[in-house]
Design a protein around this motif. Structure first.
Motif, PDB file in Angstrom:
ATOM      1  N   THR A 207       0.829  -1.210   0.000  1.00 42.10           N
ATOM      2  CA  THR A 207       0.000   0.000   0.000  1.00 42.10           C
ATOM      3  C   THR A 207       0.861   1.256   0.000  1.00 42.10           C
ATOM      4  O   THR A 207       0.594   2.212  -0.742  1.00 42.10           O
ATOM      5  CB  THR A 207      -0.929   0.004   1.233  1.00 42.10           C
ATOM      6  OG1 THR A 207      -1.722  -1.181   1.217  1.00 42.10           O
ATOM      7  CG2 THR A 207      -1.841   1.213   1.228  1.00 42.10           C
ATOM      8  N   LYS A 243      -9.196  -0.441   1.341  1.00 36.19           N
ATOM      9  CA  LYS A 243      -8.341   0.420   0.515  1.00 36.19           C
ATOM     10  C   LYS A 243      -8.671   0.129  -0.953  1.00 36.19           C
ATOM     11  O   LYS A 243      -7.988  -0.644  -1.625  1.00 36.19           O
ATOM     12  CB  LYS A 243      -6.858   0.152   0.831  1.00 36.19           C
ATOM     13  CG  LYS A 243      -6.523   0.455   2.289  1.00 36.19           C
ATOM     14  CD  LYS A 243      -5.180  -0.108   2.699  1.00 36.19           C
ATOM     15  CE  LYS A 243      -4.917   0.162   4.182  1.00 36.19           C
ATOM     16  NZ  LYS A 243      -3.723  -0.517   4.679  1.00 36.19           N
ATOM     17  N   THR A 246      -6.149   0.534  -3.957  1.00 40.28           N
ATOM     18  CA  THR A 246      -5.089  -0.480  -3.844  1.00 40.28           C
ATOM     19  C   THR A 246      -5.625  -1.847  -4.254  1.00 40.28           C
ATOM     20  O   THR A 246      -4.963  -2.601  -4.978  1.00 40.28           O
ATOM     21  CB  THR A 246      -4.546  -0.547  -2.406  1.00 40.28           C
ATOM     22  OG1 THR A 246      -4.216   0.763  -1.968  1.00 40.28           O
ATOM     23  CG2 THR A 246      -3.311  -1.425  -2.325  1.00 40.28           C
TER      24      THR A 246
END
Length: 470
Positions: A207, A243, A246
């Motif tokens: 990330t 996320k 991502t």
């Protein structure tokens, strides 16, 4: 004598060659009847052993292979063996570990000129795998709780991208060996071919790199880099949940690698379906291959881990100390290692000998279970050690005098020293009824009153057990 031995060796090699030829013929038939990945995963790792009286004996990596093959391909195997060996033909499975017992009989399929050390070093310096060389299959302690994950990891390391274990998804609690296995896979792949592009990283590192790539307008370069991997290993995938950008990019990388026959290895604290917040398309892809869990190690495995780590630290401790630590630190391998490291540090820095008092102090400090409790299993072990009888015997229907006495004392102490119910105590001793436990307790109470020798033995055992929880 030497001639006879030579003849025996020649005969053995001929038998192995015959078995090899027969199994090769079997494989050619099987290959025509199963998908390529199925053939690579379940049949290619099998090795011929010997042919004896129309019975072909073959080596398989583990019991999991036998169960899977018999459940899914039993008909095909039987037809193939009958076709090659005739209607009287039989097949016998023998489990072996990762080392092939007939490796020395194999001839190399092709010769490859070794590169100079300078060239190899230059190639290695171009790419960083972030693998810890200390984590290997050789120093990973096998136990009941990690058997499937370890076997699958070995299969993947031997043939990355070419088995049905793609992705290999390993899940389990903290400190159970997931990370060790993942590094072991990468290390073994590079050991076999140092030119392979293998990378290990945590989901957090992935990330952070992605965010940096966005900030520096290098997203395409970032994506292309990971799509070029031969093996991608990502630890703690659960931290990607939530996320979205991502995850979108990871989805693309995953698809590209999988479609290219590249190996993907992932880990998490939960199986894919329990990762709340993860979209269905990724859950589906994570489940394409094999999902293998790692359970907390059993007592014997914990002792083996402690001994193995002690050896690597240059420590030599008594069996009583190993067993005490293993009985009181039960759920986490990292805690076991942490206990040894703290013992070593405390002993070295304070010039103290590692004795039982120091061990008890460190265990209380390190263990997440601050209340060190006495278990029925530990009581049974202490009693059986004293009487020099097998622990399994006290759980069986055995009426030998020394076995009966050990069983009754263990039951008595279990009632006195634990909060377990009579039913629970009975279950620990071969599923006996609660009335059996009451009888054992009453018998010991009478003997303690009448027999000074028995009273002394029980007091001694009781003190030893209580000291372990002090």
């Amino acid at each position: 004598m030497e001639l006879n031995q030579s003849a025996l060796n020649t005969e053995k090699i001929e038998t192995e060659k015959n078995a090899k030829d027969i199994w090769k013929e079997c494989l050619s038939i099987i290959k025509e009847n199963v998908p390529y990945i199925t053939y690579n995963t379940w049949f290619l790792p099998i090795k011929p052993h010997e042919l004896e009286n129309n019975t072909l004996k073959i080596f398989v990596p583990n019991n999991f292979f036998i169960e899977w093959i018999e459940e899914h391909y039993n008909t095909l195997i039987n037809k193939t063996v009958n076709q090659v060996l005739g209607p009287e033909g039989k097949l016998v499975y023998i489990v072996y570990e990762e080392n092939d017992p007939f490796e020395e009989l194999k001839q190399p399929t092709s010769e490859k000129k070794p590169e100079s050390a300078a060239v190899v070093e230059e190639k290695k310096s171009e790419f960083e795998s972030f693998l810890n060389p200390r984590y290997t299959f050789e120093n990973f302690i096998k136990g009941e709780g990690n058997q499937l994950a370890r076997a699958a990891a070995l299969a993947v390391a031997d043939n990355p991208g070419q088995t049905s274990f793609n992705p290999l998804f390993i899940y389990g609690g903290v400190g159970l060996g997931k990370t060790h296995l993942m590094h072991a896979i990468g290390n073994k792949i590079l050991e076999k071919d140092s030119n392979k592009k293998v990378i290990y990283l945590s989901s957090d590192a992935f990330t952070v790199e992605f965010v940096e790539a966005i900030q520096s307008d290098r997203v395409n370069e970032f994506s292309a880099f990971y799509k070029s991997m031969d093996t991608l290993i990502i630890d703690d995938i659960q931290f990607l949940v939530g996320k979205e950008k991502t995850l979108d990019l990871f989805f693309q990388i995953f698809n590209t690698l999988h479609q290219s026959g590249k190996q993907i290895v992932l880990s998490s604290d939960k199986p894919p379906k329990e990762l709340k917040g993860l979209n269905e398309r990724l859950i589906s892809r994570f489940s394409w291959g094999l999902t293998a869990d790692i359970q907390p190690p059993d007592f014997e495995t914990r002792v083996a881990i402690l001994k193995n780590k002690s050896e690597s630290f240059g420590l030599e401790l008594s069996n009583d100390i190993y067993e005490y630590i293993a009985h009181n630190i039960t759920s986490n391998i990292r805690e076991l290692e942490g206990c040894l490291i703290k013992l070593l540090a405390t002993s070295s820095l304070n010039s103290k000998e590692i004795d039982f008092n120091l061990v008890k102090k460190i265990v209380k400090e390190v263990s997440t279970n601050k209340q060190v409790s006495i278990s029925i299993d530990y009581i049974t072990k202490v009693v059986c050690d004293y009487f020099k009888v097998d622990e399994n015997k006290v759980r069986e229907k055995n009426r030998k005098k020394e076995i009966v006495l050990a069983r009754q004392i263990a039951m008595y102490l279990s009632k006195v020293l634990t909060k377990s119910s009579l039913k629970t105590i009975g279950l620990h001793f071969g599923g006996r009824d609660h009335s059996t436990v009451i009888h054992a307790y009453n018998t010991m109470e009478l003997l303690i009153e009448k027999d000074g020798n028995v009273k002394e033995i029980i007091e001694s055992l009781k003190n030893k057990i209580e000291m372990s929880a002090a």
